[in-house]
Design a protein around this motif. Structure first.
Motif, PDB file in Angstrom:
ATOM      1  N   TYR A   1      10.908  -1.900   7.805  1.00 34.87           N
ATOM      2  CA  TYR A   1      10.309  -1.725   6.487  1.00 34.87           C
ATOM      3  C   TYR A   1       8.819  -1.430   6.600  1.00 34.87           C
ATOM      4  CZ  TYR A   1       9.231  -2.595   1.586  1.00 34.87           C
ATOM      5  OH  TYR A   1       8.800  -2.474   0.291  1.00 34.87           O
ATOM      6  N   TYR A   2       8.188  -2.009   7.602  1.00 35.26           N
ATOM      7  CA  TYR A   2       6.765  -1.786   7.857  1.00 35.26           C
ATOM      8  C   TYR A   2       6.608  -1.025   9.163  1.00 35.26           C
ATOM      9  CZ  TYR A   2       6.256  -5.584   4.458  1.00 35.26           C
ATOM     10  OH  TYR A   2       6.327  -6.372   3.338  1.00 35.26           O
ATOM     11  N   SER A   3       5.612  -0.153   9.210  1.00 31.38           N
ATOM     12  CA  SER A   3       5.362   0.626  10.432  1.00 31.38           C
ATOM     13  C   SER A   3       4.593  -0.161  11.474  1.00 31.38           C
ATOM     14  CB  SER A   3       4.578   1.897  10.110  1.00 31.38           C
ATOM     15  OG  SER A   3       5.313   2.715   9.236  1.00 31.38           O
ATOM     16  N   ASN A   4       3.731  -1.074  10.996  1.00 30.88           N
ATOM     17  CA  ASN A   4       2.901  -1.834  11.922  1.00 30.88           C
ATOM     18  C   ASN A   4       2.438  -3.135  11.266  1.00 30.88           C
ATOM     19  OD1 ASN A   4       0.487  -1.240  10.351  1.00 30.88           O
ATOM     20  ND2 ASN A   4       0.658   0.838  11.199  1.00 30.88           N
ATOM     21  N   ALA A   5       1.780  -3.957  12.047  1.00 29.20           N
ATOM     22  CA  ALA A   5       1.333  -5.265  11.575  1.00 29.20           C
ATOM     23  C   ALA A   5       0.314  -5.144  10.444  1.00 29.20           C
ATOM     24  CB  ALA A   5       0.752  -6.059  12.739  1.00 29.20           C
ATOM     25  N   SER A   6      -0.516  -4.128  10.476  1.00 28.32           N
ATOM     26  CA  SER A   6      -1.514  -3.951   9.414  1.00 28.32           C
ATOM     27  C   SER A   6      -0.846  -3.757   8.056  1.00 28.32           C
ATOM     28  CB  SER A   6      -2.415  -2.755   9.716  1.00 28.32           C
ATOM     29  OG  SER A   6      -3.230  -3.038  10.827  1.00 28.32           O
ATOM     30  N   GLU A   7       0.263  -3.031   8.030  1.00 27.16           N
ATOM     31  CA  GLU A   7       0.974  -2.839   6.772  1.00 27.16           C
ATOM     32  C   GLU A   7       1.518  -4.164   6.246  1.00 27.16           C
ATOM     33  OE1 GLU A   7       4.031   0.112   6.854  1.00 27.16           O
ATOM     34  OE2 GLU A   7       2.625   1.742   7.235  1.00 27.16           O
ATOM     35  N   VAL A   8       1.999  -5.006   7.137  1.00 25.55           N
ATOM     36  CA  VAL A   8       2.509  -6.318   6.730  1.00 25.55           C
ATOM     37  C   VAL A   8       1.369  -7.137   6.122  1.00 25.55           C
ATOM     38  CG1 VAL A   8       3.612  -8.461   7.494  1.00 25.55           C
ATOM     39  CG2 VAL A   8       4.272  -6.284   8.548  1.00 25.55           C
ATOM     40  N   VAL A   9       0.230  -7.151   6.768  1.00 25.08           N
ATOM     41  CA  VAL A   9      -0.910  -7.929   6.278  1.00 25.08           C
ATOM     42  C   VAL A   9      -1.390  -7.374   4.940  1.00 25.08           C
ATOM     43  CG1 VAL A   9      -3.310  -8.569   6.748  1.00 25.08           C
ATOM     44  CG2 VAL A   9      -1.599  -8.675   8.575  1.00 25.08           C
ATOM     45  N   ARG A  10      -1.484  -6.044   4.807  1.00 26.27           N
ATOM     46  CA  ARG A  10      -1.910  -5.445   3.536  1.00 26.27           C
ATOM     47  C   ARG A  10      -0.942  -5.811   2.414  1.00 26.27           C
ATOM     48  NH1 ARG A  10      -3.589  -1.101   6.892  1.00 26.27           N
ATOM     49  NH2 ARG A  10      -1.574  -0.085   6.646  1.00 26.27           N
ATOM     50  N   ASP A  11       0.351  -5.764   2.701  1.00 25.32           N
ATOM     51  CA  ASP A  11       1.352  -6.113   1.698  1.00 25.32           C
ATOM     52  C   ASP A  11       1.221  -7.587   1.301  1.00 25.32           C
ATOM     53  OD1 ASP A  11       3.586  -5.569  -0.015  1.00 25.32           O
ATOM     54  OD2 ASP A  11       4.894  -6.543   1.452  1.00 25.32           O
ATOM     55  N   ALA A  12       1.002  -8.455   2.276  1.00 22.76           N
ATOM     56  CA  ALA A  12       0.842  -9.884   1.991  1.00 22.76           C
ATOM     57  C   ALA A  12      -0.377 -10.118   1.102  1.00 22.76           C
ATOM     58  CB  ALA A  12       0.726 -10.665   3.292  1.00 22.76           C
ATOM     59  N   ILE A  13      -1.460  -9.423   1.378  1.00 24.88           N
ATOM     60  CA  ILE A  13      -2.675  -9.571   0.574  1.00 24.88           C
ATOM     61  C   ILE A  13      -2.443  -9.054  -0.841  1.00 24.88           C
ATOM     62  CG2 ILE A  13      -5.066  -8.789   0.304  1.00 24.88           C
ATOM     63  CD1 ILE A  13      -5.232  -8.921   3.417  1.00 24.88           C
ATOM     64  N   ARG A  14      -1.762  -7.914  -0.975  1.00 29.45           N
ATOM     65  CA  ARG A  14      -1.440  -7.385  -2.307  1.00 29.45           C
ATOM     66  C   ARG A  14      -0.607  -8.391  -3.099  1.00 29.45           C
ATOM     67  NH1 ARG A  14      -1.123  -2.328   0.227  1.00 29.45           N
ATOM     68  NH2 ARG A  14       1.033  -2.660   0.819  1.00 29.45           N
ATOM     69  N   ARG A  15       0.381  -8.970  -2.432  1.00 32.93           N
ATOM     70  CA  ARG A  15       1.239  -9.951  -3.104  1.00 32.93           C
ATOM     71  C   ARG A  15       0.453 -11.191  -3.519  1.00 32.93           C
ATOM     72  NH1 ARG A  15       7.223  -9.638  -1.153  1.00 32.93           N
ATOM     73  NH2 ARG A  15       7.335  -7.498  -0.388  1.00 32.93           N
ATOM     74  N   MET A  16      -0.456 -11.643  -2.668  1.00 36.30           N
ATOM     75  CA  MET A  16      -1.291 -12.795  -3.027  1.00 36.30           C
ATOM     76  C   MET A  16      -2.175 -12.467  -4.220  1.00 36.30           C
ATOM     77  SD  MET A  16      -2.358 -14.749   0.540  1.00 36.30           S
ATOM     78  CE  MET A  16      -3.648 -13.607   0.866  1.00 36.30           C
ATOM     79  N   ARG A  17      -2.738 -11.260  -4.230  1.00 34.03           N
ATOM     80  CA  ARG A  17      -3.595 -10.850  -5.348  1.00 34.03           C
ATOM     81  C   ARG A  17      -2.779 -10.785  -6.640  1.00 34.03           C
ATOM     82  NH1 ARG A  17      -5.921  -5.688  -3.901  1.00 34.03           N
ATOM     83  NH2 ARG A  17      -3.896  -4.920  -4.554  1.00 34.03           N
ATOM     84  N   ASP A  18      -1.577 -10.213  -6.559  1.00 31.31           N
ATOM     85  CA  ASP A  18      -0.701 -10.153  -7.735  1.00 31.31           C
ATOM     86  C   ASP A  18      -0.355 -11.552  -8.236  1.00 31.31           C
ATOM     87  OD1 ASP A  18      -0.733  -7.394  -7.525  1.00 31.31           O
ATOM     88  OD2 ASP A  18       1.298  -7.241  -6.688  1.00 31.31           O
TER      89      ASP A  18
END
Length: 93
Positions: free
Chosen positions: A21-38
Motif C-alpha cells: 500500500y505504501y512505497s516506502n517508510a516516508s509515505e507511512v510516516v506522512r500518512d500517520a501524520i495526516r491521520r493524527m492531524r485529522d
C-alpha cells in the motif's frame, strides 16, 4: 530529518511498506501524520460542539432526556436519512 524508532516500531513501519500500500517508510510516516492531524481537527470540532452545548445548558436551554425524546430524535434521523439530508459534522463520529 532523522527519526529514531524502536526496533518494534521500525518493524511495524516496514510491515506497512511490505503490504504494498505504501512505497516506502516516508509515505507511512506522512500518512500517520495526516491521520493524527485529522484526528486533532475532529477532536477540536467535537470539543467546540460540547462547549456550545454547555453554554446552552447554562442558559437553561436544555431539554430533558427521556425515552420519548430519544424516539423523536431517532425518527427524525431516519426521516433525514431516507430523504438524503446531510448529517451535520458535529453529530457524527
Amino acid at each position: 530529518m532523522h527519526i529514531n524508532l524502536s526496533s518494534e516500531m521500525e518493524q511495524y513501519l516496514q510491515s506497512k511498506v511490505n503490504t504494498g500500500y505504501y512505497s516506502n517508510a516516508s509515505e507511512v510516516v506522512r500518512d500517520a501524520i495526516r491521520r493524527m492531524r485529522d484526528e486533532d481537527e475532529r477532536l477540536a470540532a467535537l470539543r467546540a460542539a460540547v462547549a456550545v452545548g454547555d453554554d446552552q445548558l447554562e442558559r437553561g436551554e436544555g431539554v430533558t432526556y427521556t425515552a420519548e425524546r430519544l424516539q423523536q430524535i431517532t425518527q427524525r434521523a431516519v426521516a433525514h436519512a431516507r430523504t438524503g439530508k446531510k448529517v451535520r459534522s458535529d453529530v457524527t463520529p
